[in-house]
Design an enzyme around this catalytic site. Sequence first.
Site, mmCIF file in Angstrom:
data_model
loop_
_atom_site.group_PDB
_atom_site.id
_atom_site.type_symbol
_atom_site.label_atom_id
_atom_site.label_comp_id
_atom_site.label_asym_id
_atom_site.label_seq_id
_atom_site.Cartn_x
_atom_site.Cartn_y
_atom_site.Cartn_z
ATOM 1 N N HIS A 129 0.827 -1.207 0.000
ATOM 2 C CA HIS A 129 0.000 0.000 0.000
ATOM 3 C C HIS A 129 0.856 1.250 0.000
ATOM 4 O O HIS A 129 1.922 1.300 0.592
ATOM 5 C CB HIS A 129 -1.008 0.035 1.160
ATOM 6 C CG HIS A 129 -0.428 0.015 2.541
ATOM 7 N ND1 HIS A 129 0.672 -0.697 2.895
ATOM 8 C CD2 HIS A 129 -0.831 0.642 3.675
ATOM 9 C CE1 HIS A 129 0.916 -0.521 4.188
ATOM 10 N NE2 HIS A 129 0.025 0.285 4.683
ATOM 11 N N HIS A 181 0.431 -7.043 11.252
ATOM 12 C CA HIS A 181 -0.874 -6.940 10.621
ATOM 13 C C HIS A 181 -1.127 -8.170 9.758
ATOM 14 O O HIS A 181 -0.207 -8.638 9.079
ATOM 15 C CB HIS A 181 -0.916 -5.756 9.645
ATOM 16 C CG HIS A 181 -0.880 -4.424 10.291
ATOM 17 N ND1 HIS A 181 -1.841 -3.991 11.162
ATOM 18 C CD2 HIS A 181 -0.008 -3.407 10.168
ATOM 19 C CE1 HIS A 181 -1.555 -2.768 11.538
ATOM 20 N NE2 HIS A 181 -0.453 -2.386 10.969
ATOM 21 N N GLU A 230 3.527 5.387 12.647
ATOM 22 C CA GLU A 230 3.850 3.962 12.579
ATOM 23 C C GLU A 230 5.280 3.834 12.086
ATOM 24 O O GLU A 230 5.699 4.587 11.211
ATOM 25 C CB GLU A 230 2.909 3.254 11.584
ATOM 26 C CG GLU A 230 3.274 1.800 11.314
ATOM 27 C CD GLU A 230 2.393 1.130 10.237
ATOM 28 O OE1 GLU A 230 1.942 1.815 9.301
ATOM 29 O OE2 GLU A 230 2.181 -0.085 10.358
HETATM 30 C C1 M3P Z 1 -1.499 -0.514 8.351
HETATM 31 C C2 M3P Z 1 -0.348 -0.983 7.565
HETATM 32 C C3 M3P Z 1 -6.086 -0.975 9.831
HETATM 33 C C4 M3P Z 1 -4.840 -1.444 9.287
HETATM 34 C C5 M3P Z 1 -3.752 -0.744 9.198
HETATM 35 C C6 M3P Z 1 -2.627 -1.230 8.495
HETATM 36 C C7 M3P Z 1 -6.277 0.312 10.458
HETATM 37 O O1 M3P Z 1 -1.350 0.633 8.911
HETATM 38 O O2 M3P Z 1 0.603 -0.239 7.450
HETATM 39 O O3 M3P Z 1 -0.397 -2.101 7.053
HETATM 40 O O4 M3P Z 1 -7.023 -1.686 9.735
HETATM 41 FE FE FE Z 2 0.257 1.769 8.102
#
Ligand code: M3P
Ligand code: FE
Length: 306
Positions: free
Chosen positions: A198, A245, A264
């Site tokens: 992303h 994640h 982050e």
């Molecule tokens: C990230 C990332 C949410 C996920 C966030 C993910 C808020 O920030 O950098 O992969 O669902």
């Molecule tokens: Fe992120």
Amino acid sequence: MSQSGVLRPGHVCIRVLDMDEARTHYIERLGLIETDQDDQGRVYLKGWDEQDWFSVVLREADEPGMDFMGFKVRDKDTLEALAGKLEAHGCNVERIPAGELNHCGERVRFDSPTGHFFELYAEKEWKGNGLGLENPDSWQEGLKGMQVSRYDHCLLYGDDVDGTVDLFREVLGFGLTEKVVDGDLVIAAFLSCSNKAHDIALVRHPEKGKFHHASFLLNSWEEVLRAADLISMHDISLDIGPTRHGITRGRTIYFFDPSGNRNEVFCGDYTWYPDHPTITWTADNLGKAIFYHDRRLNENFLGVVT
Ligand code: M3P
Ligand code: FE
């Protein structure tokens, strides 16, 4: 690079309440490098391994949040073509002359259905990463704090996620890498203009124009743990992590700057190509999607935005 010529997220302008505290946080703790300050008092920063003059602009204001996120495009012809496409799509498009941000060429600013301001630009002065272009060494000595290598992406909250996703896909040529759905409703979308999982992400939220986080790249899980140590060492407000994640597979830690903006630092997602199909997460798996280890939602992480 997207087929339409968007290269990457090139800068983000973050509002901070106190510039001295923000400088300490972003320079001493994250390890961004200060490269300029303009006559409005805005401070320009870059990650050590970025080539252009700046990627983060800090502006002192009464409220935290994000003023705008900018994307660099391939060249001036691409900028003109995309400006035309944005107008045809119905965006309000504004031209900001070269030099309004130091070292940056003309910017094409536009609004979006989620209420965020974005901009495109083709030119920014080259600064280099300090290693030179001939027989370079591999890393720079003397870096500070977490030693982030680059500004990577933002996650933004707003109401009309479908509208902004359409804009990024149809006009700017981004690919939809992952999405979270509740039945037919898209509650989160991850979009790429590159080989990254992303370059921007959007989450559905009742208010327009909200900022969830700006993210900075580290090289390894070990560096994420070291960032966690620094967060404790300096009593920085921790949000979540270190963890992984499910979405994007990033290994990550979240924390707050002194103004309450979330940051982050993360490492390692996967390589994405425009012919890859979109990954879908269903709402019943949301815990795992967001925090792969804990598998539990966190009110603070989901609810606190600036
Ligand atoms: C990230 C990332 C949410 C996920 C966030 C993910 C808020 O920030 O950098 O992969 O669902
Ligand atoms: Fe992120």
